[in-house]
Scaffold this active site. Structure first.
Site, mmCIF file in Angstrom:
data_model
loop_
_atom_site.group_PDB
_atom_site.id
_atom_site.type_symbol
_atom_site.label_atom_id
_atom_site.label_comp_id
_atom_site.label_asym_id
_atom_site.label_seq_id
_atom_site.Cartn_x
_atom_site.Cartn_y
_atom_site.Cartn_z
ATOM 1 N N GLN A 84 0.890 -1.315 0.199
ATOM 2 C CA GLN A 84 0.205 0.122 -0.108
ATOM 3 C C GLN A 84 0.743 1.165 -0.049
ATOM 4 O OE1 GLN A 84 -3.123 0.181 2.968
ATOM 5 N NE2 GLN A 84 -2.406 2.118 3.420
ATOM 6 N N GLY A 85 0.766 2.237 -0.958
ATOM 7 C CA GLY A 85 1.398 3.343 -1.002
ATOM 8 C C GLY A 85 0.525 4.562 -0.840
ATOM 9 N N TYR A 86 -0.165 4.686 0.415
ATOM 10 C CA TYR A 86 -0.702 5.908 0.672
ATOM 11 C C TYR A 86 -0.068 7.001 1.354
ATOM 12 C CZ TYR A 86 -5.214 3.044 -0.128
ATOM 13 O OH TYR A 86 -6.113 2.479 -0.942
ATOM 14 N N SER A 87 0.567 6.623 2.494
ATOM 15 C CA SER A 87 1.147 7.628 3.552
ATOM 16 C C SER A 87 2.301 8.367 2.747
ATOM 17 C CB SER A 87 1.675 6.999 4.633
ATOM 18 O OG SER A 87 0.349 6.593 5.592
ATOM 19 N N GLU A 130 -15.158 -9.267 5.587
ATOM 20 C CA GLU A 130 -14.043 -10.121 5.766
ATOM 21 C C GLU A 130 -13.355 -9.565 7.084
ATOM 22 O OE1 GLU A 130 -11.308 -11.385 2.569
ATOM 23 O OE2 GLU A 130 -9.984 -10.174 3.604
ATOM 24 N N GLU A 139 -5.915 7.727 17.781
ATOM 25 C CA GLU A 139 -6.570 9.035 17.981
ATOM 26 C C GLU A 139 -7.558 9.104 17.081
ATOM 27 O OE1 GLU A 139 -3.117 8.523 18.362
ATOM 28 O OE2 GLU A 139 -3.563 8.930 20.623
#
Lengths: 397, 369
Positions: free
Chosen positions: A129-132, A247, A375
């Site tokens: 995953q390449g989000y951040s 799932e 948070e």
């Protein structure tokens, strides 16, 4: 509950008990070999095992049959997850299968589904995953990696970070900015990027445990075919929320089974060391015993709600926070309980069980940070479950 | 086994909630508590005649509805929310469930139909110096004579002990542990109110000087353990109802109260604590539900589940009622605000069937830690 299974022209009905027996038997006949110590060997061992599972149609419990999954009913998914945890099957390499797969199933073209789904399950292609980004973690719409149109390609420039297992990756599923910076979530596009393409640099980041589990990923004029875009340009944001909610609910039972085993191992260790006669230790262990049982009860309640009402209900929104807090506190207590033996690393001859509790103590710091900090989880529960007002300092959703 | 509430349970919940909001709101609880009353007779009769609540877990053959611990949990969760004042917990959760657990048919036939009809209230006292089911803490004695049994000793914290028509007490005989039924106004029985911090639940000290008694069942060691688990699950449900009401109250106030030109509920300092309470309370609802469901099923895990629910829900209620006061600020500290009523109920409920630590110790024993 039963499910009809079509096998050629013969129609058979399998009960849940028969299903469980069949799954358990398969894992008994196909036990994972001993976990290799060498990291490279370990990776090929994991891939080989998942390929074997895929070929026997033992992966992708909730996935439709046509994409190589098992197409199980929800009740069967729960059984499958329990047996999977008991069989101690190694987790697949890469991350985010539960996020990217449903996104492709829902929004992808037929060609994209054919190309990616089967190989994803079989671990022929490892996905990450390449989000951040360095400036866009919990505030994901602030992301700055750009994609500029040039003929049939997007030219991508920017940086991703905290990309778990990126060094193993063949493919990244990413969010990139195709609109202006001010457009926030309205100018984001969902792209699948080949990890081996020219201009991609993966630099491992050493983490708190001393291991290299995640990395920084740099894109320098990386050319991505337009055909590798999921959904429309600038319309990527809504895709982020697609995930296999059910799932994940079934996975809650997998986690409950898993932590049941870990707590049993901790109690056994405490007993061996004569610590269960200490009233304070006993009280803390009993508290964890309570919580590991509640984890199972919560999971059962979520499952009941899905079966009865089609929705996971209030217990599901709180169960993730419950589990992350449990995971951290359990490991903190384990280290405390072991005293001087708890602070030595696996290299010490005094190390207990190869330092697993210390590694867990450090590693579980991530459980309240990754995939949305606690948070953010709390904000979500407060706003979406309890209906408390949004912080006016935060931009509109 | 069922693993969650059904539509029928949700319907029962809605009916009881409506009834209590009309007949027994927290304002009513406050009035009754101030007047030192232990309940409202008219409401009690309506509960029996219109709602069949006293007969909920009484078998049909004895005039009840034949439901189980799960249904009782639904009712008690609502009573906990409303801070219901009256002898329901003592009569149904304690006495009825003890009579069904002990399984003496003659005793059941004698008292259960009258309880179902709302004509008889009852309570249970096991440990001498605490309102728990700790069988090791029984020193009261029972003696047999030609005229029958008589019981001597004292029970220090008997729930609704001042008003109960029937009191079931544990006492030691020569050979074993027995359960004995005493009339509330029997000769030799002296009762005195015990003022506690929770004025919505009346406790009494009961002194017994050779009080004539009827023995219920034989050696009650095994059966009383189940009765204790049923009581623990029932109290857990009541506690989680109180905790949920306290959280609702806090959330409603946080949405409405403006400080620094914004509702206080928009501050993360408030939000996060509300979210943590929600996590604790929803898990507590799961705990109370499964304790009841496993008891109804006769599952071997039921005893651990009952103590799990009791330990967890006690803590959840105490926390929620304290946080509710804090979020209300100065208002929360006043007598007029209902917040302290919940804290009071939570404080007594925390130990009334054994403190959380005692339940954790029991769990450690039961799982052979």
């Amino acid at each position: 509950m039963t499910q009809q299974i079509e096998t050629g022209t013969v129609m058979t009905i399998e009960s849940d008990d028969e299903f469980r027996a069949r799954i358990r038997q398969w894992f008994a006949d196909n036990r994972p070999a001993k976990r290799p110590r060498d990291p490279a060997e370990r990776k090929s061992w994991v891939r080989a095992y998942h390929a074997r599972m895929y070929d026997a149609r033992m992966t992708g419990p909730s996935w439709p049959l046509e994409y190589g999954g098992m197409g199980l009913s929800f009740a069967q998914q729960v059984i499958y997850q329990e047996e999977l945890a008991k069989a101690r099957v190694p987790s697949p390499l890469g991350t985010g299968l539960g996020i990217v797969a449903p996104t492709i199933i829902t929004y992808g073209t037929d060609e994209q589904k054919q190309r990616w789904l089967g190989p994803m399950l079989r671990q022929d292609l490892i996905w990450c995953q390449g989000y951040s980004e360095p400036g866009a973690g919990s505030d994901l719409p602030a992301l700055r990696t750009t994609a500029r149109r040039e003929d049939d390609f997007y030219v991508v420039n920017g940086q991703k970070v905290w990309t778990t297992h990126a060094t193993d990756a063949d493919v990244f599923f990413t969010l990139v900015r195709t609109g202006t910076q001010e457009s926030r979530q309205k100018g984001i596009t969902y792209l699948i990027i080949d990890a081996h393409a020219p201009g991609v640099t993966v630099r491992p980041l050493k983490d708190i445990t001393g291991g290299e589990h995640f990395a920084e990923v740099f894109f320098d004029d990386v050319r991505v075919p337009i055909a590798d875009r999921i959904g429309e340009e600038n319309q990527g944001w809504p895709l982020v929320r697609t995930s296999l909610g059910h799932e994940r609910a079934a996975g809650a039972m997998n986690q409950a089974t898993n932590y049941r085993r870990i707590l049993d191992e901790l109690i056994a260790l405490a007993r061996e060391r004569g610590l269960t006669t200490d009233p304070l230790t006993r009280d803390r262990l009993a508290d964890f015993e309570i919580r590991v049982r509640l984890m199972k009860y919560n999971a059962s309640r979520i499952i009941n709600d899905i079966i009865a009402h089609g929705e996971p209900g209030p217990a599901s929104s709180v169960s993730r926070l419950f589990i992350t807090m449990f995971e951290q506190e359990l490991h903190e207590f384990a280290v405390e309980m072991l005293g001087a033996d708890g602070i030595v690393t696996r290299d010490s001859e005094r190390a207990i069980q190869r330092g697993r509790w210390l590694t867990g103590f450090l590693g579980s710091r991530a459980s309240t940070i990754g995939a949305g900090t606690s948070e953010i989880q709390r904000n979500t529960i407060a706003e979406q479950v309890l209906g408390l007002p949004r912080d006016p300092a935060m931009p509109a959703r | 086994m069922i693993t969650g509430w059904t539509d029928d349970h949700e319907e029962l919940r809605a009916v009881v909630r409506r009834f209590l909001s009309e007949k027994s709101s927290t304002e009513k609880a406050r009035e009754l508590a101030i007047a030192g009353a232990v309940g409202d007779q008219a409401v009690w009769r309506q509960m029996a005649e219109q709602m069949d609540l006293q007969g909920l877990v009484i078998p049909e053959e004895f005039g009840g509805a034949g439901m189980g611990a799960v249904e009782l949990g639904v009712v008690l969760e609502e009573m906990g929310r409303a801070l219901y004042v009256g002898p329901y917990f003592s009569t149904v959760a304690l006495a009825v469930q003890t009579l069904t657990a002990v399984g003496d048919r003659a005793a059941q036939a004698r008292w259960l139909p009258r309880i179902a009809a709302g004509e008889l209230t009852a309570t249970v006292a096991i440990a001498d110096d605490a309102p728990s089911f700790d069988l090791t803490a029984v020193t009261a004695t029972a003696t047999a004579s030609r005229d029958g049994w008589s019981v001597s000793g004292a029970k220090a914290f008997v729930i609704d002990g001042m008003t109960a028509d029937l009191i079931l007490v544990a006492a030691r005989t020569d050979g074993d542990l027995g359960l004995f039924a005493l009339a509330g106004d029997a000769a030799g029985l002296h009762r005195e109110a015990v003022p506690t911090v929770d004025e919505t639940r009346a406790l009494a000290r009961v002194e017994l000087d050779a009080v004539p008694a009827v023995r219920v069942g034989d050696d009650a060691t095994q059966t009383l353990a189940r009765a204790g688990d049923l009581a623990a699950a029932a109290l857990a449900a009541e506690q989680i109802g109180g905790a949920a009401a306290a959280l609702d109250m806090a959330v409603d106030y946080a949405k409405m109260r403006v400080q620094f030109e914004r509702p206080i509920g928009s501050f993360q300092a408030i939000k996060h604590r509300c979210a943590d309470l929600k996590v604790q309370i929803e898990s507590g609802r799961s705990a109370a539900f499964f304790a009841a469901a496993l008891l109804d099923d006769g599952d071997p895990e039921a005893a651990i589940a009952a103590s799990t629910a009791q330990a967890w829900c006690s803590a959840a209620y105490t926390k929620a009622s304290k946080e509710n006061i804090q979020f209300h600020g100065g208002i929360g500290y006043t007598w007029e605000c209902d917040a302290h009523l919940y804290l009071r109920r939570a404080t007594v409920s925390d130990i009334v069937l054994g403190a959380p630590r005692a339940h954790r110790a029991r769990i450690a024993e039961l799982v052979e830690m």
